[in-house]
Design a protein around this motif. Structure first.
Motif, PDB file in Angstrom:
ATOM      1  N   LEU A   1      25.608  98.115  27.518  1.00 56.82           N
ATOM      2  CA  LEU A   1      25.310  98.893  28.726  1.00 56.82           C
ATOM      3  C   LEU A   1      25.061  97.980  29.917  1.00 56.82           C
ATOM      4  O   LEU A   1      25.561  98.213  31.022  1.00 56.82           O
ATOM      5  CB  LEU A   1      24.074  99.777  28.495  1.00 56.82           C
ATOM      6  N   ALA A   2      24.265  96.940  29.704  1.00 55.24           N
ATOM      7  CA  ALA A   2      23.950  96.010  30.789  1.00 55.24           C
ATOM      8  C   ALA A   2      25.190  95.266  31.253  1.00 55.24           C
ATOM      9  O   ALA A   2      25.387  95.039  32.456  1.00 55.24           O
ATOM     10  CB  ALA A   2      22.871  95.032  30.329  1.00 55.24           C
ATOM     11  N   GLU A   3      26.060  94.887  30.313  1.00 55.32           N
ATOM     12  CA  GLU A   3      27.291  94.200  30.693  1.00 55.32           C
ATOM     13  C   GLU A   3      28.170  95.082  31.567  1.00 55.32           C
ATOM     14  O   GLU A   3      28.747  94.623  32.561  1.00 55.32           O
ATOM     15  CB  GLU A   3      28.042  93.766  29.436  1.00 55.32           C
ATOM     16  N   ALA A   4      28.273  96.365  31.211  1.00 57.59           N
ATOM     17  CA  ALA A   4      29.094  97.286  31.997  1.00 57.59           C
ATOM     18  C   ALA A   4      28.462  97.588  33.350  1.00 57.59           C
ATOM     19  O   ALA A   4      29.157  97.736  34.358  1.00 57.59           O
ATOM     20  CB  ALA A   4      29.315  98.582  31.216  1.00 57.59           C
ATOM     21  N   PHE A   5      27.131  97.659  33.403  1.00 61.19           N
ATOM     22  CA  PHE A   5      26.409  98.024  34.622  1.00 61.19           C
ATOM     23  C   PHE A   5      26.339  96.864  35.607  1.00 61.19           C
ATOM     24  O   PHE A   5      26.359  97.056  36.826  1.00 61.19           O
ATOM     25  CB  PHE A   5      25.000  98.490  34.242  1.00 61.19           C
ATOM     26  N   SER A   6      26.239  95.641  35.091  1.00 59.63           N
ATOM     27  CA  SER A   6      26.168  94.426  35.901  1.00 59.63           C
ATOM     28  C   SER A   6      25.031  94.496  36.928  1.00 59.63           C
ATOM     29  O   SER A   6      25.260  94.483  38.149  1.00 59.63           O
ATOM     30  CB  SER A   6      27.510  94.186  36.614  1.00 59.63           C
ATOM     31  N   PRO A   7      23.776  94.537  36.475  1.00 55.52           N
ATOM     32  CA  PRO A   7      22.652  94.696  37.404  1.00 55.52           C
ATOM     33  C   PRO A   7      22.495  93.511  38.337  1.00 55.52           C
ATOM     34  O   PRO A   7      22.815  92.366  37.985  1.00 55.52           O
ATOM     35  CB  PRO A   7      21.444  94.819  36.472  1.00 55.52           C
ATOM     36  N   GLU A   8      21.959  93.792  39.517  1.00 53.29           N
ATOM     37  CA  GLU A   8      21.672  92.749  40.497  1.00 53.29           C
ATOM     38  C   GLU A   8      20.220  92.279  40.425  1.00 53.29           C
ATOM     39  O   GLU A   8      19.857  91.275  41.052  1.00 53.29           O
ATOM     40  CB  GLU A   8      21.984  93.261  41.900  1.00 53.29           C
ATOM     41  N   PHE A   9      19.409  93.014  39.692  1.00 45.71           N
ATOM     42  CA  PHE A   9      18.005  92.634  39.492  1.00 45.71           C
ATOM     43  C   PHE A   9      17.553  93.301  38.203  1.00 45.71           C
ATOM     44  O   PHE A   9      17.962  94.415  37.899  1.00 45.71           O
ATOM     45  CB  PHE A   9      17.128  93.100  40.664  1.00 45.71           C
ATOM     46  N   VAL A  10      16.690  92.608  37.455  1.00 45.24           N
ATOM     47  CA  VAL A  10      16.189  93.120  36.189  1.00 45.24           C
ATOM     48  C   VAL A  10      14.674  93.292  36.274  1.00 45.24           C
ATOM     49  O   VAL A  10      13.956  92.352  36.662  1.00 45.24           O
ATOM     50  CB  VAL A  10      16.549  92.178  35.028  1.00 45.24           C
TER      51      VAL A  10
ATOM     52  N   THR B   1       9.955  97.042  13.117  1.00 42.37           N
ATOM     53  CA  THR B   1       9.677  95.614  13.263  1.00 42.37           C
ATOM     54  C   THR B   1      10.445  95.038  14.452  1.00 42.37           C
ATOM     55  O   THR B   1      11.365  95.669  14.985  1.00 42.37           O
ATOM     56  CB  THR B   1      10.102  94.850  12.002  1.00 42.37           C
ATOM     57  N   GLY B   2      10.102  93.833  14.825  1.00 38.39           N
ATOM     58  CA  GLY B   2      10.808  93.173  15.909  1.00 38.39           C
ATOM     59  C   GLY B   2      12.275  92.939  15.583  1.00 38.39           C
ATOM     60  O   GLY B   2      13.137  93.057  16.456  1.00 38.39           O
ATOM     61  N   HIS B   3      12.571  92.617  14.345  1.00 40.43           N
ATOM     62  CA  HIS B   3      13.955  92.407  13.938  1.00 40.43           C
ATOM     63  C   HIS B   3      14.761  93.681  14.140  1.00 40.43           C
ATOM     64  O   HIS B   3      15.894  93.645  14.655  1.00 40.43           O
ATOM     65  CB  HIS B   3      14.008  91.972  12.470  1.00 40.43           C
ATOM     66  N   GLN B   4      14.200  94.816  13.744  1.00 39.33           N
ATOM     67  CA  GLN B   4      14.896  96.097  13.901  1.00 39.33           C
ATOM     68  C   GLN B   4      15.060  96.459  15.368  1.00 39.33           C
ATOM     69  O   GLN B   4      16.117  96.950  15.789  1.00 39.33           O
ATOM     70  CB  GLN B   4      14.118  97.190  13.157  1.00 39.33           C
ATOM     71  N   LEU B   5      14.027  96.199  16.159  1.00 41.99           N
ATOM     72  CA  LEU B   5      14.100  96.519  17.584  1.00 41.99           C
ATOM     73  C   LEU B   5      15.143  95.655  18.281  1.00 41.99           C
ATOM     74  O   LEU B   5      15.955  96.149  19.073  1.00 41.99           O
ATOM     75  CB  LEU B   5      12.732  96.317  18.232  1.00 41.99           C
ATOM     76  N   LEU B   6      15.157  94.381  17.983  1.00 44.39           N
ATOM     77  CA  LEU B   6      16.114  93.478  18.618  1.00 44.39           C
ATOM     78  C   LEU B   6      17.544  93.848  18.230  1.00 44.39           C
ATOM     79  O   LEU B   6      18.455  93.806  19.076  1.00 44.39           O
ATOM     80  CB  LEU B   6      15.814  92.035  18.219  1.00 44.39           C
ATOM     81  N   ALA B   7      17.754  94.264  16.998  1.00 45.32           N
ATOM     82  CA  ALA B   7      19.085  94.690  16.565  1.00 45.32           C
ATOM     83  C   ALA B   7      19.533  95.915  17.347  1.00 45.32           C
ATOM     84  O   ALA B   7      20.694  96.023  17.764  1.00 45.32           O
ATOM     85  CB  ALA B   7      19.079  94.977  15.065  1.00 45.32           C
ATOM     86  N   ALA B   8      18.607  96.863  17.572  1.00 45.10           N
ATOM     87  CA  ALA B   8      18.939  98.064  18.341  1.00 45.10           C
ATOM     88  C   ALA B   8      19.261  97.705  19.785  1.00 45.10           C
ATOM     89  O   ALA B   8      20.190  98.257  20.388  1.00 45.10           O
ATOM     90  CB  ALA B   8      17.774  99.058  18.279  1.00 45.10           C
ATOM     91  N   TRP B   9      18.521  96.760  20.362  1.00 42.86           N
ATOM     92  CA  TRP B   9      18.799  96.309  21.731  1.00 42.86           C
ATOM     93  C   TRP B   9      20.191  95.687  21.838  1.00 42.86           C
ATOM     94  O   TRP B   9      20.928  95.968  22.780  1.00 42.86           O
ATOM     95  CB  TRP B   9      17.747  95.282  22.137  1.00 42.86           C
ATOM     96  N   ARG B  10      20.518  94.847  20.883  1.00 41.32           N
ATOM     97  CA  ARG B  10      21.820  94.178  20.931  1.00 41.32           C
ATOM     98  C   ARG B  10      22.963  95.187  20.800  1.00 41.32           C
ATOM     99  O   ARG B  10      24.013  95.033  21.426  1.00 41.32           O
ATOM    100  CB  ARG B  10      21.897  93.117  19.844  1.00 41.32           C
ATOM    101  N   GLN B  11      22.727  96.209  20.001  1.00 43.06           N
ATOM    102  CA  GLN B  11      23.764  97.210  19.791  1.00 43.06           C
ATOM    103  C   GLN B  11      23.891  98.147  20.981  1.00 43.06           C
ATOM    104  O   GLN B  11      25.015  98.539  21.355  1.00 43.06           O
ATOM    105  CB  GLN B  11      23.448  98.011  18.533  1.00 43.06           C
TER     106      GLN B  11
ATOM    107  N   ASP C   1       8.648  87.884  18.428  1.00 42.59           N
ATOM    108  CA  ASP C   1       9.611  88.924  18.811  1.00 42.59           C
ATOM    109  C   ASP C   1       9.661  89.084  20.323  1.00 42.59           C
ATOM    110  O   ASP C   1      10.729  89.357  20.884  1.00 42.59           O
ATOM    111  CB  ASP C   1       9.246  90.257  18.143  1.00 42.59           C
ATOM    112  N   PHE C   2       8.526  88.906  20.987  1.00 42.27           N
ATOM    113  CA  PHE C   2       8.527  88.993  22.447  1.00 42.27           C
ATOM    114  C   PHE C   2       9.244  87.791  23.067  1.00 42.27           C
ATOM    115  O   PHE C   2       9.811  87.905  24.156  1.00 42.27           O
ATOM    116  CB  PHE C   2       7.104  89.138  22.979  1.00 42.27           C
ATOM    117  N   VAL C   3       9.229  86.658  22.378  1.00 39.50           N
ATOM    118  CA  VAL C   3      10.045  85.525  22.818  1.00 39.50           C
ATOM    119  C   VAL C   3      11.514  85.919  22.803  1.00 39.50           C
ATOM    120  O   VAL C   3      12.251  85.709  23.781  1.00 39.50           O
ATOM    121  CB  VAL C   3       9.808  84.297  21.920  1.00 39.50           C
ATOM    122  N   ALA C   4      11.959  86.538  21.699  1.00 36.42           N
ATOM    123  CA  ALA C   4      13.368  86.912  21.557  1.00 36.42           C
ATOM    124  C   ALA C   4      13.762  87.988  22.558  1.00 36.42           C
ATOM    125  O   ALA C   4      14.841  87.915  23.173  1.00 36.42           O
ATOM    126  CB  ALA C   4      13.638  87.383  20.135  1.00 36.42           C
ATOM    127  N   LEU C   5      12.917  88.985  22.742  1.00 34.27           N
ATOM    128  CA  LEU C   5      13.219  90.057  23.695  1.00 34.27           C
ATOM    129  C   LEU C   5      13.276  89.513  25.117  1.00 34.27           C
ATOM    130  O   LEU C   5      14.169  89.860  25.899  1.00 34.27           O
ATOM    131  CB  LEU C   5      12.165  91.162  23.597  1.00 34.27           C
TER     132      LEU C   5
END
Length: 301
Positions: A208-217, A193-203, A240-244
């Motif tokens: 990873l993104a914070e450590a990598f500090s991308p200049e473009f997404v 579900t979207g809830h499960q996917l969003l939880a996995a993204w947050r975890q 769920d696509f709004v949240a992602l």
């Protein structure tokens, strides 16, 4: 493409977007990701009148190569518009998709890897050092992974149904050589579900993104992860696509000056594709849940 554009029109969102005209990608731009031999193979297959690409499960016709160049070039036009300040973010409504295409092989409906070509363009033309690519298609972006397998300048994160087509994308696949740790796969079972996917993204994705500090997404935005798609078994809903999307905007705002381009990948239930795309675009426009049906910019071609 028609379904997406019509969905944006019905939601009253297309008029709020600045349309960006595509252009054909050049050989030089394609060769940043694909080999000369592969480009020749595509041309030969089309000239031979084949109805399938000889390297994989991809339908082709007389105009496929030209169309694929416009798809890749449309994404390049989108990132150029963002980099040059003409729009804040963009949604590239292009076909064919790209994330299954590797340097040497087209497959899974893909000829050229649109999002990978955009990442290399950002590096070669604008000198960016760190690009984040996030793939939320229900299928693993194996071609994108292959292209950046040894590259620490591109962080590739993919959440996808597993086991499923194309069979890759396990957690053990983390890159090679200098690229170790810059490929991160988040395989999830059918029925996610979207809830499960969003939880996995947050975890997984957020630290990873914070450590990598991308200049473009960049986002490989496959809406076949929405419930009801005939080629996937995830159960995401429009909200769920709004949240992602909002999570991706937050990442872009932290280190990338808000610079973000999403690129259409899969999506085969046309009504669901239209409404999920509308939810994505509404979020890019800053409307969020107030307009859940269909961005700041929407290039198409």
């Amino acid at each position: 493409m028609d379904a997406v554009i019509q969905g944006l029109e019905r939601a009253g969102l297309l008029a709020r977007c600045q349309l960006i005209s595509p252009r054909p990608a050049t050989d030089r731009e394609l060769l940043r990701c694909h080999t000369p031999q592969y480009l020749q193979r595509v041309q030969e297959d089309i000239l031979a009148g084949r109805d399938q690409l000889s390297t994989g499960d991809t339908a082709i016709s007389t105009h496929s190569e030209r169309t694929a160049r416009l798809a890749a070039g449309g994404v390049l036009a989108a990132v150029e518009s963002v980099m040059e300040g003409r729009v804040r973010q963009a949604f590239a409504v292009v076909r064919p998709p790209g994330h299954h295409a590797s340097a040497t092989r087209g497959m899974g409906f893909c000829l050229y890897n649109n999002v990978a070509i955009a990442a290399r363009h950002l590096q070669a033309v604008y000198g960016l050092a760190r690009i984040l690519i996030v793939d939320w298609d229900v299928h693993h972006g194996n071609g994108t992974q292959d292209i950046f397998w040894r590259d620490p300048s591109v962080l590739f994160f993919s959440s996808h149904q597993h086991p499923f087509y194309p069979g890759s994308g396990t957690r053990r696949e983390q890159g090679e050589g200098p690229g170790v740790g810059f490929t991160c796969n988040c395989p999830l079972p059918a029925g996610t579900t979207g809830h499960q996917l969003l939880a996995a993204w947050r975890q997984q994705l957020v630290p990873l993104a914070e450590a990598f500090s991308p200049e473009f997404v960049l986002i490989s935005a496959g809406f076949d992860s929405r419930g009801g798609d005939p080629l996937g078994d995830f159960q995401l809903e429009d909200g769920d696509f709004v949240a992602l999307t909002q999570l991706m905007l937050d990442i872009a705002a932290t280190s990338a000056q808000g610079r973000l381009v999403s690129v259409l990948e899969g999506g085969y239930a046309l009504e669901g594709l239209a409404s999920a795309s509308a939810a994505h675009v509404a979020t890019l426009l800053g409307l969020g849940a107030t307009a859940p049906d269909a961005t700041r910019a929407s290039p198409h071609g």
